[in-house]
Design a protein around this motif. Structure first.
Motif, mmCIF file in Angstrom:
data_model
loop_
_atom_site.group_PDB
_atom_site.id
_atom_site.type_symbol
_atom_site.label_atom_id
_atom_site.label_comp_id
_atom_site.label_asym_id
_atom_site.label_seq_id
_atom_site.Cartn_x
_atom_site.Cartn_y
_atom_site.Cartn_z
ATOM 1 N N SER A 137 41.697 5.114 29.961
ATOM 2 C CA SER A 137 42.597 4.082 29.458
ATOM 3 C C SER A 137 43.392 3.380 30.548
ATOM 4 C CB SER A 137 43.566 4.691 28.444
ATOM 5 O OG SER A 137 44.517 5.518 29.099
ATOM 6 N N GLY A 138 43.407 3.973 31.747
ATOM 7 C CA GLY A 138 44.285 3.431 32.782
ATOM 8 C C GLY A 138 45.732 3.715 32.442
ATOM 9 N N LEU A 139 46.631 3.426 33.342
ATOM 10 C CA LEU A 139 48.054 3.637 33.064
ATOM 11 C C LEU A 139 48.491 2.745 31.909
ATOM 12 C CD1 LEU A 139 49.455 3.802 36.713
ATOM 13 C CD2 LEU A 139 49.360 5.689 35.057
ATOM 14 N N PRO A 140 49.288 3.260 30.998
ATOM 15 C CA PRO A 140 49.749 2.454 29.867
ATOM 16 C C PRO A 140 50.475 1.183 30.315
ATOM 17 C CG PRO A 140 50.252 4.765 29.498
ATOM 18 C CD PRO A 140 49.773 4.657 30.909
ATOM 19 N N LYS A 141 50.089 0.076 29.701
ATOM 20 C CA LYS A 141 50.755 -1.203 29.948
ATOM 21 C C LYS A 141 51.047 -1.855 28.605
ATOM 22 C CE LYS A 141 48.568 -2.017 34.449
ATOM 23 N NZ LYS A 141 47.673 -2.890 35.250
ATOM 24 N N ILE A 142 52.295 -2.214 28.419
ATOM 25 C CA ILE A 142 52.699 -2.732 27.122
ATOM 26 C C ILE A 142 52.544 -4.255 27.090
ATOM 27 C CG2 ILE A 142 54.507 -2.736 25.364
ATOM 28 C CD1 ILE A 142 53.261 0.003 26.058
ATOM 29 N N ASN A 143 51.301 -4.673 27.011
ATOM 30 C CA ASN A 143 50.962 -6.065 26.710
ATOM 31 C C ASN A 143 49.785 -6.043 25.748
ATOM 32 O OD1 ASN A 143 48.345 -6.242 28.249
ATOM 33 N ND2 ASN A 143 49.722 -5.775 29.950
#
Length: 590
Positions: A137-143
């Motif tokens: 998922s990769g590092l969480p990014k809130i977009n």
């Protein structure tokens, strides 16, 4: 209006909600710091039953047992580092059995790999040889773009695990601190939550899976009617009652007997068992039998046969060999099957109908009669033998088990003795094995996973090495209050090797293949809060099984056998029983 969130928690809650909305309900979690966002998100979702298990390897096999019995995918959660590698054996087993597991591994950020960072290894597609789907998922990014990607891959992964290509799938989740929900990292608009929910619904609706029926089946039916002498060989299988009905229906219409592997579960049922052959391991040892009863066609269904002798029979046979497997799995170690039908076996066996040519009743009736000859001889052979011969224990156990129970059978000798010596029973015994990769690891944990979601009594038939190999798994019986009765055949380790050519090598064999544990299992069982029994004869085994049925806890019935003597008895049985088969064939040559 803005709302403060922890991005790791929001990320994981989105993932977990998709799983719960899809009907998943069981999750096995091993403690760890990096997996905190996953652990908290599953724990805060009231649709999940949480199984906290310290030992990752045991946790994964316990999850395997849960999935086997419940017929639903089980979630596994681990922290980063070597914990990830601990669950690999169970993933391998699930892969070859097509059991859906949802593997969730927490990870350090990718930029820390190969930098000497603590508890950081390269987890990128670490299970690639034994996984149906992988997503980092990769590092969480809130977009919205990243959230949409998470949702899409989660739904795709579930669809693969459940429908398209069943088996284990792997989600890898890198996280940066902080992990806890009360430590905020971002502020987002409240309408963003609603947008995420609607996206999940929209993507889920687009997912629909259907299997097309092979158009060549009808043509194949015409060809089949020209082959009156056929055999259906069923290895380990997970198709359930509907498959058994379809199989028996086909067998009776076409007159094709069923060689039911000991791992198939087809020997134990209240349904009709007229055409089920269980003593094929003796029959095929006869050269006369192999010559006279070489079929015209062999259907291979389920996993590869337990018996090496049966695989040799398949390999040498001049029959046309056809694999029936809806996912195209080439389960044929003999490499002689030239055709595979990608069709659901239930649909396949129901769809085929014989034409005006009647089945060869002599063919099927003679095989049934030969099976009975060996079965009768077996009874007389066992009459004057005691429990030093471990195969007798297996034969008695099936007779003594209660109706409507679960039986998990360990690998190595136990499953072979079941395959060699167990007869059909009208008892409804639900059979479980780990015949995907056939290891002895995780057997106790798998059995306890099965028992944890079962209303019926659960039994485990295992050997001393497999039991020892997964001692930590017994702890699950205590913490989750799971009743399980273990029939522990103690032949002082490595008994199966007496049947191999290496047993000729004296001292080297004794030092490197025989592995007597020299352990007091009574003390070990009591340390895990269990009740211990010792059985030296049928009467004592029967009594121990009766008592254990009323104890809602771990029960272990130890039976000490003689591996070397058992090997001799098996050889004697094959020799004597094969002579009975030869005598009948010679007396009834047409």
């Amino acid at each position: 209006m803005k709302q403060p969130i922890n991005r790791n928690i929001f990320w994981c809650e989105t993932f977990v909600n998709i799983l719960s909305d899809s009907g998943l309900s069981n999750v096995c979690i091993s403690p760890g710091s990096r997996s905190t966002p996953l652990t908290l998100s599953f724990s805060m979702n009231n649709k999940f039953r949480i199984y906290p298990i310290v030992d990752e390897r045991s946790s994964a096999f316990f999850a395997l047992g849960l999935a086997k019995k419940s017929k639903l995918p089980t979630v596994i959660v681990t922290t980063s580092g070597t914990a990830v590698s601990e669950i690999y054996p169970a993933i391998i087993e699930a892969y070859y059995q097509r059991i859906p597991l949802i593997v969730c591994t927490a990870d350090r950020p990718a930029y820390l790999r190969n930098r000497g960072a603590n508890q950081t290894i390269n987890q990128n597609n670490i299970y690639k040889n034994h996984i149906r789907f992988f997503y980092d998922s990769g590092l969480p990014k809130i977009n919205f773009s990243n959230i949409n990607n998470l949702i899409t891959n989660t739904i795709n992964g579930l669809d693969i695990a459940l429908n398209i290509d069943p088996g284990p799938v792997h989600f890898n989740f890198p996280f940066e601190k902080p992990f806890e929900p009360d430590t905020f990292t971002d502020n987002i608009d409240e309408n963003f939550f609603e947008k995420v929910k609607n996206t999940i619904k929209d993507i889920s609706k687009k997912k629909s899976v259907s299997f097309s029926f092979d158009s060549s089946i009808k043509k194949f039916s015409d060809t089949l009617n020209e082959k009156r002498k056929g055999i259906i060989i069923c290895g380990f299988i997970n198709y359930g009652k509907e498959f058994q009905k379809a199989l028996i229906n086909f067998s009776e219409k076409f007159g094709y007997p069923i060689f039911a592997d000991g791992a198939s579960g087809l020997r134990y049922s209240t349904k009709a068992q007229k055409n089920i052959i269980v003593n094929y391991n003796t029959l095929i040892r006869s050269e006369l039998f192999s010559q006279k009863y070489d079929p015209e066609i062999i259907f291979l269904v389920g996993g590869a046969p337990t018996s090496n002798q049966l695989q040799d029979f398949i390999k040498k046979s001049r029959a046309e060999k056809i694999i029936i497997n809806e996912f195209g799995d080439k389960n044929d170690p003999t490499l002689t099957a030239k055709k595979i039908l990608n069709v659901n076996p239930v649909s396949f066996f129901y769809s085929l109908k014989p034409n005006k040519i009647k089945p060869d009743n002599d063919w099927v009736n003679n095989l049934i009669h030969l099976d009975k000859i060996v079965g009768d001889f077996k009874k007389s052979f066992f009459q004057n033998i005691n429990y030093s011969f471990e195969s007798l224990v297996v034969n008695d156990l099936i007779e003594l088990l209660p109706n409507k129970c679960n039986l998990m059978i360990s690998n190595s000798l136990p499953i072979r003795d079941v395959d060699f010596f167990s007869e059909c029973s009208t008892k409804e015994i639900k059979l479980f094995t780990n015949r995907g990769a056939s290891g002895i690891d995780g057997i106790n944990s798998t059995a306890l996973g099965i028992a944890s979601v079962s209303k019926e009594l659960t039994y485990l038939l295992t050997g001393d090495l497999a039991f020892y190999h997964d001692l930590t798994g017994l702890h699950n019986s205590i913490i989750f209050n799971i009743p399980l009765t273990v029939i522990l055949i103690n032949n002082s380790g490595g008994g199966i090797f007496y049947s191999l050519p290496v047993s000729r090598f004296g001292k080297i064999f004794r030092q490197n293949f025989l592995t007597p544990l020299k352990l007091d299992f009574r003390k070990i069982v009591k340390a895990f809060g269990g009740i211990y029994y010792i059985a030296t004869e049928r009467k004592k085994l029967k009594e121990a099984l009766r008592q254990s049925a009323n104890n809602k806890r771990l029960n272990v019935i130890e039976i000490k056998t003689d591996a070397k003597l058992s090997s001799r008895y098996r050889s004697l049985f094959w020799q004597s029983a094969t002579k009975e088969v030869d005598r009948y064939i010679n007396d009834h040559q047409s």
